[in-house]
Scaffold this active site. Structure first.
Site, short mmCIF file in Angstrom:
data_model
loop_
_atom_site.label_atom_id
_atom_site.label_comp_id
_atom_site.label_asym_id
_atom_site.label_seq_id
_atom_site.Cartn_x
_atom_site.Cartn_y
_atom_site.Cartn_z
N LYS A 92 3.21 8.25 -3.69
CA LYS A 92 3.62 8.11 -2.28
C LYS A 92 4.99 7.45 -2.19
CE LYS A 92 0.34 5.86 -0.23
NZ LYS A 92 -0.34 5.17 0.88
N ASN A 93 5.17 6.36 -2.93
CA ASN A 93 6.44 5.64 -2.89
C ASN A 93 7.58 6.50 -3.42
OD1 ASN A 93 5.12 3.41 -1.87
ND2 ASN A 93 4.96 2.37 -3.85
N HIS A 122 -6.07 5.52 -7.75
CA HIS A 122 -5.51 4.63 -6.73
C HIS A 122 -4.08 4.21 -7.11
CE1 HIS A 122 -5.82 1.43 -3.56
NE2 HIS A 122 -4.87 0.92 -4.31
N GLU A 131 -0.55 5.66 -5.08
CA GLU A 131 0.42 4.76 -4.46
C GLU A 131 1.82 4.96 -5.03
OE1 GLU A 131 0.10 2.92 -1.90
OE2 GLU A 131 -2.06 3.15 -1.65
#
Length: 409
Positions: A254-255, A247, A251
């Protein structure tokens, strides 16, 4: 018969405040990763787990339910928060049904495992539902610094409590309910005693790459370097929950990918996203580096705020977007996952160049102890505190536009 059920339901609901008051007087009992591991691998006893959870889960629920009631009345009145509170009330009532049951009865243990699965499923949408409630409140009433600070304080504790409750439920149901993942037979519940960190990094990158390719028709490559100071030259393994690590990394990827693609839109080949893994005697550190242009120092704190997002606000229930995209919850909740077992997540950015995101995790399972919120006078006082004047001059949060001058009178 229906009338009798209605009376029973009304009586149960009437008892909820008493249960909350009772269980909130107890502090949650944090467990270490080693305790989770030892219990699940060598001392696994469903009866012992049942006795612990029928007390511990109501304690964790009641502690955070006391804090929910300290939120602004207008936020509590939003449909989303009302709905969410009803889930917590029902889950507490479900657990109360087992408080006096005989742990030696196999039927009781089976019913308890089924109840835990229902509770977990009921709470699946807690994060977006609370996020929607905050959006409803913000759009109707706006925000002020004190309210924003209190909401930030509460949501960090609320979501940390949720992570811990799901951890307890998952451990019990995976170990005792026969629902272990056949693809990971060596896992102890949701814990991998020999988690291959590089493999999780690659899985998270591949998932983020698929989204990036879908949205931008391209994505940066991945470069991985690992340094094992404990056993030089050996791959890095640790005791951890792979889904938590995934998780966080998903994230961050993705950023990084979004920033890299948007900042380098005119190049043929995007600069790679680089990952450096370092295992020392105390910490495992994972650094994700990009050349996505970075962010100004004054905006770093905003990136961990639940009241701020760089993406358009999504529609609740929109499954066509990446999970939580637009709610602004990716980084703050990833930081909570890191902090849950005494780690952390920090950002170091150089505006005009790129950003380093570093995940710190405890290398030893004995040091990886749950970080849990507890409702007490200190927590209560936090919500009552009034803002004090700062003893430093505070400049405007936004840069002054020198091209516009106000004529003097």
């Amino acid at each position: 018969m229906k009338f009798v059920r209605c009376l029973s339901r009304a009586a149960a609901l009437a008892s909820v405040p008493k249960h909350i008051e009772h269980f909130s007087k107890f502090s949650p009992s944090p467990l270490s990763m080693k305790q989770f591991l030892d219990f699940g691998s060598s001392n696994a006893c469903e009866r012992t787990s049942f006795i612990f959870l029928r007390q511990e889960l109501p304690v964790r629920l009641a502690n955070i339910m006391k804090e929910i009631n300290l939120l602004p009345d207008q936020l509590l009145a939003t449909p989303s928060v009302q709905h969410l509170q009803s889930w917590y009330v029902q889950s507490l009532l479900d657990l109360m049904n087992f408080h006096d049951n005989n742990p030696e009865d196999p039927g009781t243990l089976e019913d308890f495992a089924d109840a835990l699965i229902r509770i977990r499923n009921r709470h699946n949408d807690v994060v977006p539902t609370m996020a929607q409630g905050v959006i409803e409140y913000r759009e109707t009433y706006g925000t002020d610094p004190v309210t924003s600070q209190n909401i930030q304080y509460f949501l960090d504790r609320f979501y940390m409590s949720r992570i811990s409750i799901r951890m307890l439920i998952n451990q019990h149901t995976l170990i005792f309910n026969g629902s272990a993942n056949p693809a990971h037979p060596k896992h102890i519940g949701s814990i991998d005693p020999h988690c291959d960190v590089v493999a999780v990094v690659r899985d998270a990158y591949d998932a983020a790459k698929m989204l990036c390719d879908q949205y931008y028709l391209g994505s940066p490559e991945l470069e991985i370097e690992e340094f094992n100071a404990i056993r030089r030259g050996s791959p890095i393994h640790m005791v951890y929950v792979p889904s938590h690590l995934y998780h966080m990394l998903f994230e961050l990827f993705k950023n990084s990918m979004r920033a890299t693609v948007e900042y380098n839109e005119n190049v043929v080949i995007f600069p790679p996203v680089k990952v450096l893994l370092s295992l020392g005697p105390e910490d495992l550190s994972i650094k994700v580096s990009d050349k996505g242009g970075g962010v100004p120092l004054r905006k770093i704190e905003r990136l961990f705020s639940y009241m701020y997002s760089t993406a358009p606000t999504p529609k609740f229930g929109d499954t066509s977007r990446a999970p939580l995209a637009g709610f602004g919850y990716g980084l703050p909740i990833s930081r909570l996952y890191a902090r849950y077992f005494q780690g952390d997540l920090q950002l170091y950015s150089m505006e005009g160049y790129g950003t380093d995101a570093v995940v710190y995790l405890k290398a030893l399972s004995t040091d990886s102890v749950e970080r849990l919120p507890v409702y007490n006078k200190s927590a209560w006082r936090h919500y009552q505190a009034s803002p004090e004047a700062d003893d430093w001059c505070i400049p405007s949060r936004e840069p002054k536009n020198l091209s516009v001058t106000t004529p003097s009178k």
